[in-house]
Structure formats: structure tokens, C-alpha cells
Design a protein around this motif. Structure first.
Motif, PDB file in Angstrom:
ATOM      1  N   TRP A  97      -9.320   7.291  15.599  1.00 18.77           N
ATOM      2  CA  TRP A  97      -9.025   7.495  14.228  1.00 18.77           C
ATOM      3  C   TRP A  97      -9.774   8.353  13.553  1.00 18.77           C
ATOM      4  O   TRP A  97      -9.337   8.873  12.385  1.00 18.77           O
ATOM      5  CB  TRP A  97      -9.095   5.898  13.752  1.00 18.77           C
ATOM      6  N   TYR A 140      -8.636  11.314  11.735  1.00 15.50           N
ATOM      7  CA  TYR A 140      -8.768  11.690  10.187  1.00 15.50           C
ATOM      8  C   TYR A 140      -9.270  12.868   9.883  1.00 15.50           C
ATOM      9  O   TYR A 140      -9.256  13.675   8.999  1.00 15.50           O
ATOM     10  CB  TYR A 140      -9.685  10.363   9.751  1.00 15.50           C
ATOM     11  N   ASP A 178      -4.044  16.768   2.429  1.00 16.19           N
ATOM     12  CA  ASP A 178      -2.936  15.912   1.762  1.00 16.19           C
ATOM     13  C   ASP A 178      -2.203  14.856   2.475  1.00 16.19           C
ATOM     14  O   ASP A 178      -1.487  14.040   2.176  1.00 16.19           O
ATOM     15  CB  ASP A 178      -1.799  17.002   1.197  1.00 16.19           C
ATOM     16  N   SER A 179      -2.837  14.764   3.882  1.00 17.76           N
ATOM     17  CA  SER A 179      -2.428  13.571   4.742  1.00 17.76           C
ATOM     18  C   SER A 179      -3.603  12.846   5.112  1.00 17.76           C
ATOM     19  O   SER A 179      -3.228  11.506   5.741  1.00 17.76           O
ATOM     20  CB  SER A 179      -1.999  14.200   6.050  1.00 17.76           C
ATOM     21  N   LYS A 180      -4.690  13.031   4.395  1.00 13.41           N
ATOM     22  CA  LYS A 180      -5.734  12.226   4.825  1.00 13.41           C
ATOM     23  C   LYS A 180      -5.634  10.838   4.158  1.00 13.41           C
ATOM     24  O   LYS A 180      -5.990   9.625   5.194  1.00 13.41           O
ATOM     25  CB  LYS A 180      -7.161  12.700   4.511  1.00 13.41           C
ATOM     26  N   ASP A 181      -5.127  10.483   3.202  1.00 12.49           N
ATOM     27  CA  ASP A 181      -4.834   9.116   2.420  1.00 12.49           C
ATOM     28  C   ASP A 181      -3.890   8.437   3.321  1.00 12.49           C
ATOM     29  O   ASP A 181      -3.930   7.081   3.598  1.00 12.49           O
ATOM     30  CB  ASP A 181      -4.227   9.389   0.972  1.00 12.49           C
ATOM     31  N   ASP A 182      -2.772   9.220   3.843  1.00 16.20           N
ATOM     32  CA  ASP A 182      -2.046   8.380   4.699  1.00 16.20           C
ATOM     33  C   ASP A 182      -2.443   7.873   6.034  1.00 16.20           C
ATOM     34  O   ASP A 182      -2.286   6.687   6.557  1.00 16.20           O
ATOM     35  CB  ASP A 182      -0.757   9.259   5.043  1.00 16.20           C
ATOM     36  N   VAL A 183      -3.458   8.740   6.613  1.00 18.02           N
ATOM     37  CA  VAL A 183      -4.102   8.403   7.913  1.00 18.02           C
ATOM     38  C   VAL A 183      -5.011   7.200   7.736  1.00 18.02           C
ATOM     39  O   VAL A 183      -5.029   6.161   8.411  1.00 18.02           O
ATOM     40  CB  VAL A 183      -4.871   9.519   8.506  1.00 18.02           C
ATOM     41  N   LYS A 206      -4.743   4.839   5.463  1.00 14.68           N
ATOM     42  CA  LYS A 206      -3.983   3.662   5.146  1.00 14.68           C
ATOM     43  C   LYS A 206      -3.590   2.921   6.467  1.00 14.68           C
ATOM     44  O   LYS A 206      -3.554   1.791   6.736  1.00 14.68           O
ATOM     45  CB  LYS A 206      -2.947   3.696   4.412  1.00 14.68           C
ATOM     46  N   GLU A 207      -3.103   3.939   7.422  1.00 17.36           N
ATOM     47  CA  GLU A 207      -2.877   3.467   8.814  1.00 17.36           C
ATOM     48  C   GLU A 207      -3.884   2.858   9.453  1.00 17.36           C
ATOM     49  O   GLU A 207      -3.892   2.009  10.279  1.00 17.36           O
ATOM     50  CB  GLU A 207      -2.446   4.635   9.653  1.00 17.36           C
ATOM     51  N   ASN A 260      -4.787  -0.596   8.123  1.00 16.09           N
ATOM     52  CA  ASN A 260      -3.740  -1.632   8.755  1.00 16.09           C
ATOM     53  C   ASN A 260      -4.134  -2.019  10.145  1.00 16.09           C
ATOM     54  O   ASN A 260      -4.026  -3.200  10.581  1.00 16.09           O
ATOM     55  CB  ASN A 260      -2.275  -0.963   8.827  1.00 16.09           C
TER      56      ASN A 260
END
Length: 307
Positions: free
Chosen positions: A138, A142, A148-153, A155-156, A159
Motif C-alpha cells: 500500500w 500510494y 489526484d488519485s492519492k485520496d482514493d488509494v 480510502k482503500e 478499508n
């Protein structure tokens, strides 16, 4: 034979809004009894309830879940932190060393917060259970992600960390107990002021907590009662060990000893803590008919009503 005044008083106490404290050791099944047996039990006593439920453990878990992403954020950014060897003040030059320093720092952080919140040693989460092998992929993902994709990574990652570690590591965490306790106390006052029937799961380890609730009920003309789930300590230890929020044997034994002392004083007419001196209308002592079967769930039977 009861006098007319006694009948009138019983009618008043039974038909007003009811606040029921359910006390017993950790792991004895207070929440289960509250959710599955409480209404039926009191219906058998001639009291119809439509209760709301309060449990400090539930409030604590709510704040633990809110705080958990903060830990995950520290994990995902640990490489960017200044991590050094406190003994020689030199930087760590390899992942294993850096990771262990990070873990040690986190353990120290949770230890200090636990002291502030007056938790037992068993309330300190075992951060050593969080393995670098699990988080490393991870960290790489990350670091390599576009901004612009770091926030989505992230959040995954949260979880995945929750599924892997929340119950086994952070269910015991007391670091947010201060916030949880404040919210719990405010919610308690709101519900009593709102004239709600109320089930409150407490340990009963501190008479001060019982008295605060009873006094607030008295000020709001609510009838206050106690249900004591007086079960087997050995069985409670086993049940606590099997639930997701286990505190451990020492945790249960410590609470059981304190509850025994509280119960003794509640039942002592010569004690300041005697229930009749503290606006508590009735106390119901329940015993487990399956106390000798350590693997079975408790089957509670009314032993005595203290009026």
C-alpha cells in the motif's frame, strides 16, 4: 397488606418514565440482555417499556472508528517522518529499522494517551501486530499514485487496514475515551431530560457513576432501577475472550473485584451507598442458570427483587 398510599406510589413509579441501569462484569452479556431480554423481563414485572439504549462501549467504538484513519495516515506517511534512533540520534537507514522505530513511537503515543484516560495496561493497543509486510504494498501504491488519485488509494488502504486490524488491535484502544465519555454523558442527559425510557449498560465498578445517573433521574422525576447480572467470573472471562472487544483476563478480574465492592455497599443499609438512600427504586438480582456450563450463553433468572 399494602396501604392505599403504597399502591398509589407504586402506580406512579411504574407508569412514569423508567431508567434502568444494567450492571455486571465485562463479558457477562449486558448488551445482549438489554437488547433481547430487557423489555420482556420488565413486562413480566408489570412495566411496559419503550427504551432507548446507551452503552459506553458503543460510544467508544464510534470514536475509535472516527480516529482510525488518523493512525492509517501516520502509517502511509511514516517514511516522510523524521525517524531517528533515540540512543545515538542517527537516522534509520533500512525499512526494518525504520518501521520498528515507527511502531515504538506509536506504542509510546498510545501508552501516554491511555495514562491520560486512566486505562488499564490491557487498554493499550498492541501496535506490534500491524505488520510491515501487510502495509508495504500500500505504501508503494500510494507513493506511485498520481496526486489526484492519492485520496482514493488512501480510502482503500483504510478499508483494508480496518478489516485486517481494527478488531484485533484497536478494539481495546482508550486513546479517544475522553471524547467518547463526554459524548456519552451528554447523550445520557439529553435522553433523561427528554423523558425517555432508557436502558443503560454499565459495569457498576464505580458507585459514583451509579449515583450521577440516579441523581439526574431524581431531578427529572424518572424512576431509577438497577438490574444486576450476577454471573460466574470464570464464564465472563471466557465470554470476554471470545468477543471482538476483549479486554483480557486481568481486565475482567479487576472490574469484577470493583463490582463486588459496589454491590456490597448498595445492599448495606448502614452504608452511604445503600440504594434506598440514593433515589434507586428497586434492584433486581439475576443469576445465570447455566453458570456451570462455561461454553453456553447465560440464561438469566430472577433471584431476588430488593424493594
Amino acid at each position: 397488606m399494602k396501604s392505599l398510599v403504597e399502591y398509589i406510589n407504586e402506580w406512579k413509579e411504574d407508569l412514569g418514565n423508567q431508567v434502568i441501569m444494567i450492571m455486571g462484569t465485562p463479558g457477562c452479556g449486558k448488551t445482549y440482555w438489554m437488547q433481547h431480554s430487557g423489555i420482556k423481563f420488565f413486562k413480566g414485572q408489570g412495566i411496559t417499556l419503550n427504551p432507548k439504549e446507551l452503552d459506553i462501549d458503543h460510544t467508544l467504538k464510534f470514536f475509535q472508528v472516527i480516529d482510525f484513519p488518523n493512525f492509517c495516515n501516520r502509517v502511509i506517511n511514516f517514511k516522510n517522518s523524521t525517524i531517528f534512533n533515540k540512543s545515538n540520534f542517527k537516522d534509520a537507514h533500512n525499512n526494518d529499522k525504520a518501521w520498528q522505530m515507527f511502531i515504538d513511537n506509536e506504542i509510546e503515543r498510545y501508552t501516554q494517551l491511555n495514562k491520560v484516560n486512566k486505562g488499564l495496561a490491557t487498554n493499550i493497543p498492541d501496535i506490534n501486530l500491524v505488520k510491515y509486510e501487510f502495509v508495504a504494498p500500500w505504501l508503494t501504491r500510494y507513493d506511485n499514485a498520481k496526486e489526484d488519485s492519492k485520496d482514493d488509494v488512501f480510502k482503500e488502504f483504510v478499508n483494508a487496514m480496518y478489516k485486517e486490524y481494527f478488531n484485533k488491535v484497536f478494539a481495546s484502544d482508550f486513546s479517544v475515551r475522553g471524547e467518547a465519555k463526554n459524548e456519552y454523558n451528554q447523550d445520557l442527559i439529553r435522553k433523561i431530560n427528554g423523558k425517555s425510557d432508557l436502558f443503560i449498560a454499565i459495569s457498576g465498578a464505580k458507585f459514583k457513576h451509579i449515583k450521577e445517573i440516579a441523581d439526574h433521574c431524581n431531578r427529572n422525576n424518572s424512576t431509577c432501577r438497577i438490574v444486576y447480572l450476577h454471573g460466574s467470573l470464570e464464564k465472563a472471562i471466557g465470554q470476554d475472550a471470545r468477543r471482538e472487544r476483549s479486554g483480557g483476563k486481568d481486565f475482567v478480574v479487576d472490574y469484577a473485584n470493583k463490582i463486588d465492592k459496589t454491590w456490597e455497599k448498595l445492599m448495606d443499609p448502614s452504608a452511604e451507598e445503600y440504594y434506598k438512600n440514593n433515589n434507586i427504586y428497586n434492584v433486581y438480582e439475576l443469576v445465570d442458570t447455566k453458570a456451570d456450563d462455561l461454553l453456553s450463553y447465560p440464561i438469566w433468572k430472577l433471584e431476588k427483587i430488593y424493594k
